[in-house]
Design a protein around this motif. Structure first.
Motif, short mmCIF file in Angstrom:
data_model
loop_
_atom_site.label_atom_id
_atom_site.label_comp_id
_atom_site.label_asym_id
_atom_site.label_seq_id
_atom_site.Cartn_x
_atom_site.Cartn_y
_atom_site.Cartn_z
N LEU A 29 0.84 -1.20 0.00
CA LEU A 29 0.00 0.00 0.00
C LEU A 29 0.87 1.25 0.00
N LEU A 30 1.90 1.25 0.82
CA LEU A 30 2.80 2.40 0.88
C LEU A 30 3.44 2.67 -0.47
N ASP A 31 3.94 1.63 -1.12
CA ASP A 31 4.59 1.80 -2.42
C ASP A 31 3.58 2.24 -3.47
N PHE B 142 0.80 7.62 6.10
CA PHE B 142 0.62 6.19 6.38
C PHE B 142 1.88 5.60 6.99
N ALA B 143 3.04 5.97 6.43
CA ALA B 143 4.30 5.45 6.96
C ALA B 143 4.50 5.86 8.41
N LYS B 144 4.27 7.12 8.71
CA LYS B 144 4.46 7.59 10.09
C LYS B 144 3.51 6.88 11.05
N GLU B 145 2.27 6.70 10.62
CA GLU B 145 1.30 6.00 11.47
C GLU B 145 1.74 4.56 11.71
N ASN B 146 2.16 3.90 10.63
CA ASN B 146 2.57 2.50 10.74
C ASN B 146 3.82 2.36 11.60
N ILE B 147 4.78 3.25 11.40
CA ILE B 147 6.02 3.21 12.19
C ILE B 147 5.71 3.40 13.67
N ALA B 148 4.88 4.40 13.98
CA ALA B 148 4.56 4.67 15.39
C ALA B 148 3.84 3.48 16.02
N THR B 149 2.93 2.88 15.28
CA THR B 149 2.18 1.73 15.80
C THR B 149 3.10 0.55 16.09
N MET B 150 4.00 0.27 15.15
CA MET B 150 4.88 -0.88 15.31
C MET B 150 5.89 -0.65 16.43
N LEU B 151 6.44 0.55 16.50
CA LEU B 151 7.41 0.83 17.57
C LEU B 151 6.74 0.74 18.94
N ALA B 152 5.50 1.23 19.01
CA ALA B 152 4.77 1.16 20.29
C ALA B 152 4.51 -0.28 20.70
N ALA B 153 4.41 -1.16 19.70
CA ALA B 153 4.17 -2.59 19.97
C ALA B 153 5.48 -3.36 20.16
N GLY B 154 6.61 -2.64 20.14
CA GLY B 154 7.89 -3.30 20.32
C GLY B 154 8.37 -4.04 19.09
N GLN B 155 7.84 -3.66 17.92
CA GLN B 155 8.25 -4.29 16.67
C GLN B 155 9.02 -3.30 15.81
N ARG B 156 9.88 -3.83 14.97
CA ARG B 156 10.66 -2.97 14.08
C ARG B 156 9.99 -2.91 12.72
N VAL C 259 10.71 4.13 1.21
CA VAL C 259 9.77 4.51 0.15
C VAL C 259 9.29 5.95 0.30
N PRO C 260 8.77 6.36 1.47
CA PRO C 260 8.34 7.76 1.58
C PRO C 260 9.51 8.73 1.53
#
Length: 434
Positions: free
Chosen positions: A167-169, A183-197, A205-206
């Motif tokens: 989707l990002l690409d 979308f990238a910033k939202e996804n990054i923040a969500t994953m980092l908050a969940a302890g995922q990289r 891409v962005p």
């Protein structure tokens, strides 16, 4: 005739469409009127039009027998008669099944799109239908359509691991830069908050799209997040070589210092430039230390006439400077002159004595020196001594031309202080079909 189609489980659809060796899905069962509660769990009730009904019956019969030739004939005959949404869903569903029987991606895509355009795809199937329709569109480089379908898949609750990156690409390649970045910033923040990289694509891409749009500061923001998640020497090197573009001599030297701190001086020429700039800044101790480090890491050859000569002259230039710095740093005349205090701090850092440099930078600021420059150098010294909290506070006050470098130092400190993140879930392989 009334048909009620059972939604195909998402896992089953993913397996069917995602594998080269495809199998057919369960045949939708004919059903009489049943309670509304059951209808809600088994998908939409379909009522083919009078003209389409004979063809629908042929499709159903051929599909039950897995007779691809008969199913193809029934679909071909019935296409012109499919006028209602019910007809079109029916046609799309069986076209998809024919594509699966024949391992034909074009038919699979056609079937998915026809079913989706009918508006009657069951809610339970919306995520998987839209996801694979989006994948097909992406493979055909129809990025705007891919983005639309993948957005719908996401809204329907898709958990496909490949969806975020595709989707990002799609956003980026269809010129929807703002959507890609958000979308990238939202996804990054969500994953980092969940302890995922997050995946590297979520940063790269962005960032590329922002670079093409000449939105440099926003690009560097994303690259700072990238090195925080992927703090390898190679990625630091790539990133800081972008950040160094257009910098004056002083900021270039500060950038090379950050490269040294992140072990990302990877080429002999970078050590040579660093040593030359430090020499021009009258920092012989730093010149010698950098050249020795480059040799120890075997980036600079053991015998390097140019740098060996530079090191020799800088040793001579330094003389007894290192042994006299401590006393010089405490003189009132040194501490009261912002320029003298600051450069004395620089000299101490060059000799690896960052802790002793901190009061010199503080004195330079107290005496009215260049706030941006000496706050930045103070923060670096604090970081080098391991006082991350103080360094972060100081870097946060840098607002001038070194703000970008401060941002990258903060990324370094955040990476060092963060617990190890779990990798992102493995992305599904692109649809390969038959």
């Amino acid at each position: 005739m009334i048909k009620r189609f059972r939604p195909m489980p998402a896992t089953a659809m993913a397996a069917v469409l995602g594998l080269a060796m495809m199998t057919t899905a369960a045949v939708p069962a004919a059903a009489r009127e049943k309670p509304k509660k059951e209808a809600a769990t088994k998908g939409p009730q379909l009522n083919p039009s009078k003209d389409f009904r004979p063809f629908a019956q042929k499709m159903d019969a051929a599909f039950k027998k897995k007779d691809a030739a008969a199913l193809q004939a029934a679909i071909t005959e019935g296409q012109g008669a499919a006028t209602t949404n019910d007809d079109k869903y029916y046609l799309g569903f069986f076209t998809l099944q024919l594509g699966i029987l024949n391992k034909d991606q074009a038919l699979q895509e056609q079937g998915l799109n026809t079913a989706l355009e009918s508006g009657l795809v069951p809610a339970a199937d919306a995520a998987i239908y839209n996801f694979f329709s989006g994948q097909f569109a992406y493979q055909k480089k129809d990025y705007a359509k891919a983005a639309q379908r993948l957005e719908a898949a996401r809204a329907a609750g898709s958990t496909e691991a490949a969806l975020p990156d595709v989707l990002l690409d799609s956003y980026a390649k269809s010129g929807q830069t703002d959507k890609a970045v958000a979308f990238a910033k939202e996804n990054i923040a969500t994953m980092l908050a969940a302890g995922q990289r997050p995946s590297e694509q979520m940063f790269v891409v962005p960032a590329r799209a922002l670079q093409e749009a000449n939105r440099t500061e926003e690009m560097l923001d994303l690259l700072a997040l990238r090195v925080q998640s992927y703090p390898t020497p190679q990625i630091w090197h790539q990133t800081l070589m972008i950040a160094i573009r257009g910098a004056d001599k002083d900021r270039t030297l500060d950038t090379l210092r950050l490269m040294r701190a992140t072990n990302s001086l990877l080429e002999r020429g970078e050590y040579a430039e660093y040593a030359t700039l430090a020499s021009q800044a009258a920092l012989p101790g730093e010149v010698v230390a950098v050249i020795r480090e480059g040799k120890a890491k075997r980036v600079i050859p053991a015998a390097d006439a140019e740098l060996d000569e530079l090191a020799k002259t800088q040793v001579e230039r330094a003389g007894d400077e290192e042994s006299t710095l401590a006393a010089y740093a405490k003189r009132p005349a040194t501490l009261s002159n912002p320029k003298v205090a600051g450069v004395t701090g620089d000299a101490l850092v060059g000799y690896g004595r960052a802790a002793e440099a901190i009061p010199l930078y503080q004195a330079a600021l107290s005496a009215g020196g260049d706030k941006d420059l000496w706050t930045y150098r103070l923060a670096v010294a604090q970081a080098m001594t391991g006082d991350a909290a103080a360094a972060k506070a100081s870097f946060g006050q840098v607002t001038g031309p070194r703000k970008t470098l401060a941002k990258f130092w903060l990324a370094k400190l955040n990476a060092e202080g963060a617990p190890a993140a779990a990798p992102a879930p493995a992305a599904a392989q692109p649809v390969t079909g038959g």
